[in-house]
Design a protein around this motif. Structure first.
Motif, PDB file in Angstrom:
ATOM      1  N   VAL A  49      35.462  29.760  34.459  1.00 47.51           N
ATOM      2  CA  VAL A  49      34.967  30.343  33.212  1.00 47.51           C
ATOM      3  C   VAL A  49      36.159  30.723  32.339  1.00 47.51           C
ATOM      4  O   VAL A  49      37.293  30.836  32.811  1.00 47.51           O
ATOM      5  CB  VAL A  49      34.091  31.596  33.469  1.00 47.51           C
ATOM      6  CG1 VAL A  49      32.861  31.236  34.265  1.00 47.51           C
ATOM      7  CG2 VAL A  49      34.886  32.693  34.179  1.00 47.51           C
ATOM      8  N   ALA A  50      35.895  30.923  31.057  1.00 49.90           N
ATOM      9  CA  ALA A  50      36.943  31.346  30.129  1.00 49.90           C
ATOM     10  C   ALA A  50      37.473  32.714  30.545  1.00 49.90           C
ATOM     11  O   ALA A  50      36.750  33.522  31.141  1.00 49.90           O
ATOM     12  CB  ALA A  50      36.395  31.399  28.707  1.00 49.90           C
ATOM     13  N   PRO A  51      38.752  33.000  30.246  1.00 44.82           N
ATOM     14  CA  PRO A  51      39.338  34.290  30.637  1.00 44.82           C
ATOM     15  C   PRO A  51      38.521  35.502  30.203  1.00 44.82           C
ATOM     16  O   PRO A  51      38.450  36.490  30.949  1.00 44.82           O
ATOM     17  CB  PRO A  51      40.709  34.258  29.960  1.00 44.82           C
ATOM     18  CG  PRO A  51      41.064  32.805  29.923  1.00 44.82           C
ATOM     19  CD  PRO A  51      39.769  32.096  29.666  1.00 44.82           C
ATOM     20  N   LEU A  52      37.917  35.468  29.024  1.00 49.52           N
ATOM     21  CA  LEU A  52      37.106  36.600  28.582  1.00 49.52           C
ATOM     22  C   LEU A  52      36.015  36.904  29.589  1.00 49.52           C
ATOM     23  O   LEU A  52      35.817  38.071  29.981  1.00 49.52           O
ATOM     24  CB  LEU A  52      36.493  36.309  27.218  1.00 49.52           C
ATOM     25  CG  LEU A  52      35.430  37.324  26.745  1.00 49.52           C
ATOM     26  CD1 LEU A  52      36.015  38.713  26.631  1.00 49.52           C
ATOM     27  CD2 LEU A  52      34.823  36.872  25.420  1.00 49.52           C
ATOM     28  N   TRP A  53      35.289  35.878  30.013  1.00 52.68           N
ATOM     29  CA  TRP A  53      34.172  36.080  30.933  1.00 52.68           C
ATOM     30  C   TRP A  53      34.672  36.424  32.334  1.00 52.68           C
ATOM     31  O   TRP A  53      34.003  37.164  33.059  1.00 52.68           O
ATOM     32  CB  TRP A  53      33.263  34.861  30.952  1.00 52.68           C
ATOM     33  CG  TRP A  53      32.801  34.509  29.575  1.00 52.68           C
ATOM     34  CD1 TRP A  53      32.989  33.345  28.896  1.00 52.68           C
ATOM     35  CD2 TRP A  53      32.101  35.387  28.659  1.00 52.68           C
ATOM     36  NE1 TRP A  53      32.461  33.423  27.632  1.00 52.68           N
ATOM     37  CE2 TRP A  53      31.910  34.650  27.462  1.00 52.68           C
ATOM     38  CE3 TRP A  53      31.651  36.701  28.744  1.00 52.68           C
ATOM     39  CZ2 TRP A  53      31.268  35.212  26.357  1.00 52.68           C
ATOM     40  CZ3 TRP A  53      31.011  37.257  27.645  1.00 52.68           C
ATOM     41  CH2 TRP A  53      30.820  36.514  26.478  1.00 52.68           C
ATOM     42  N   ASP A  75      41.890  32.525  20.878  1.00 45.32           N
ATOM     43  CA  ASP A  75      42.052  31.126  21.287  1.00 45.32           C
ATOM     44  C   ASP A  75      42.214  30.998  22.798  1.00 45.32           C
ATOM     45  O   ASP A  75      41.584  30.146  23.437  1.00 45.32           O
ATOM     46  CB  ASP A  75      43.260  30.512  20.579  1.00 45.32           C
ATOM     47  CG  ASP A  75      43.031  30.338  19.083  1.00 45.32           C
ATOM     48  OD1 ASP A  75      41.858  30.316  18.672  1.00 45.32           O
ATOM     49  OD2 ASP A  75      44.022  30.255  18.331  1.00 45.32           O
ATOM     50  N   SER A  76      43.047  31.862  23.381  1.00 44.03           N
ATOM     51  CA  SER A  76      43.263  31.783  24.827  1.00 44.03           C
ATOM     52  C   SER A  76      42.131  32.437  25.607  1.00 44.03           C
ATOM     53  O   SER A  76      41.753  31.964  26.689  1.00 44.03           O
ATOM     54  CB  SER A  76      44.594  32.444  25.200  1.00 44.03           C
ATOM     55  OG  SER A  76      44.613  33.804  24.809  1.00 44.03           O
ATOM     56  N   ASN A  92      47.619  36.794  31.955  1.00 43.87           N
ATOM     57  CA  ASN A  92      47.919  35.396  31.646  1.00 43.87           C
ATOM     58  C   ASN A  92      49.234  35.244  30.897  1.00 43.87           C
ATOM     59  O   ASN A  92      49.978  34.283  31.126  1.00 43.87           O
ATOM     60  CB  ASN A  92      46.770  34.774  30.852  1.00 43.87           C
ATOM     61  CG  ASN A  92      45.536  34.535  31.710  1.00 43.87           C
ATOM     62  OD1 ASN A  92      45.637  34.163  32.872  1.00 43.87           O
ATOM     63  ND2 ASN A  92      44.368  34.774  31.156  1.00 43.87           N
ATOM     64  N   ALA A  93      49.523  36.180  29.989  1.00 45.51           N
ATOM     65  CA  ALA A  93      50.773  36.108  29.234  1.00 45.51           C
ATOM     66  C   ALA A  93      51.989  36.251  30.138  1.00 45.51           C
ATOM     67  O   ALA A  93      53.065  35.737  29.841  1.00 45.51           O
ATOM     68  CB  ALA A  93      50.795  37.178  28.150  1.00 45.51           C
ATOM     69  N   GLY A 150      46.453  28.430  28.806  1.00 42.88           N
ATOM     70  CA  GLY A 150      47.413  29.295  29.471  1.00 42.88           C
ATOM     71  C   GLY A 150      46.830  30.164  30.571  1.00 42.88           C
ATOM     72  O   GLY A 150      47.527  31.025  31.103  1.00 42.88           O
ATOM     73  N   ALA A 151      45.564  29.935  30.937  1.00 41.90           N
ATOM     74  CA  ALA A 151      44.943  30.739  31.989  1.00 41.90           C
ATOM     75  C   ALA A 151      45.559  30.426  33.348  1.00 41.90           C
ATOM     76  O   ALA A 151      45.713  29.263  33.718  1.00 41.90           O
ATOM     77  CB  ALA A 151      43.443  30.478  32.024  1.00 41.90           C
ATOM     78  N   VAL A 152      45.915  31.444  34.078  1.00 38.58           N
ATOM     79  CA  VAL A 152      46.481  31.294  35.420  1.00 38.58           C
ATOM     80  C   VAL A 152      45.347  31.063  36.415  1.00 38.58           C
ATOM     81  O   VAL A 152      44.381  31.827  36.441  1.00 38.58           O
ATOM     82  CB  VAL A 152      47.280  32.545  35.818  1.00 38.58           C
ATOM     83  CG1 VAL A 152      47.749  32.465  37.266  1.00 38.58           C
ATOM     84  CG2 VAL A 152      48.459  32.729  34.875  1.00 38.58           C
ATOM     85  N   THR A 153      45.455  30.025  37.214  1.00 36.58           N
ATOM     86  CA  THR A 153      44.384  29.693  38.156  1.00 36.58           C
ATOM     87  C   THR A 153      44.861  29.608  39.605  1.00 36.58           C
ATOM     88  O   THR A 153      44.065  29.329  40.491  1.00 36.58           O
ATOM     89  CB  THR A 153      43.743  28.344  37.772  1.00 36.58           C
ATOM     90  OG1 THR A 153      44.758  27.320  37.768  1.00 36.58           O
ATOM     91  CG2 THR A 153      43.105  28.408  36.384  1.00 36.58           C
TER      92      THR A 153
END
Length: 280
Positions: free
Chosen positions: A162-166, A259-260, A214-215, A266-269
């Motif tokens: 899922v997107a980082p927000l979620w 955007d991120s 993530n940053a 740039g999401a760390v997985t």
């Protein structure tokens, strides 16, 4: 040479491991605290009254980290755990994030306290500032240790899907529910709080921590410092106003990083980073 580089890579945790992580974390914490809720007199007689210095309190608080370590050792052994812990060495982040950690968080608590007619700084105990410093040091080994699980394991696995927000919203929701038994313990600070604002605050905090995480390329250190600031005994009790301020901050952070946060760039997985040699 290619085969050698592949062998150097650690086996990362599979996505399905997240179910085991949450199940084990809840089992430890809710099991320990549940004893004192279901049979308080018997629990006190057998184990003593639970407090912030009781071994069971540490066990319940460290459950996310203990679960993370156990699952990583099972999947990738000691070398995998060492690679996981190497994320403690990731500390580079923009000056804006550094300023937020050092200055922004205290301002949230101070503003919230002023809104409820409270002080800018928590009142000093009779023992003086030394006692506050001792508590601050002890806090370093409580809440921040949770981040080995929440940001160490849950965040990267969720960001695969899922997107980082979620991912932040999911972690914050589960994180808040994980605290629920503490609200039924009369001798804890949670007993005087309302659960719903606390839950909203947890979600807001998890959302704010997501772009920081993530940053910094998956740092464990920075989320731990973030968590430490949130429980700093020098900051005044600003509930529930600090929660609503954090919700506003979270909305601003999401918009600024839209955007991120929504696109996943740039999401760390990775839970267990690959060896440097494997990436060269």
């Amino acid at each position: 040479m290619t085969d050698l580089l592949i062998q150097q890579q650690h086996t990362d945790l599979k996505s399905r491991t997240l179910i085991g992580f949450y199940a084990l974390t809840f089992a430890i914490t809710w099991g320990v605290v549940g004893i004192y809720i279901i049979a308080p007199e018997g629990a006190v007689a057998l184990f003593g009254e639970i407090s912030g210095s009781h071994p069971f309190f540490f066990l319940a608080t460290w459950a996310p980290a203990l679960s993370a370590f156990l699952l990583i050792l099972t999947a990738s052994g000691v070398s995998g755990l060492k690679a996981f812990l190497s994320r403690l060495l990731l500390w580079r982040v923009s000056p804006v994030w550094a300023a937020f950690l050092i200055i922004g968080i205290p301002l949230v608590f101070m503003a919230g306290s002023l809104l409820k007619g409270g002080p800018l700084i928590a009142p000093m105990p009779p023992e003086g500032a030394g006692a506050m410093v001792a508590v601050l040091f002890m806090m370093l080994f409580l809440g921040p240790i949770e981040e080995f699980g929440w940001r160490g394991v849950a965040q990267p696995i969720l960001q695969r899907h899922v997107a980082p927000l979620w991912a932040g919203v999911i972690i914050g929701t589960i994180w808040g529910i994980w605290h629920l038994p503490a609200f039924f313990l009369s001798n804890t600070v949670f007993a005087s709080w309302n659960f719903f604002p606390f839950l909203m605050g947890n979600i807001a905090i998890a959302v704010i921590a997501t772009p920081l995480f993530n940053a910094s390329r998956g740092s464990l250190l920075l989320p731990m410092l973030f968590h430490w600031q949130l429980i700093n005994p020098f900051w005044p009790d600003a509930q529930p106003y600090d929660t609503w301020i954090l919700v506003v901050v979270a909305a601003a952070v999401v918009w600024w990083n839209r955007d991120s946060m929504l696109g996943g760039k740039g999401a760390v997985t990775q839970v267990i980073p690959a060896d440097r040699g494997a990436n060269q």
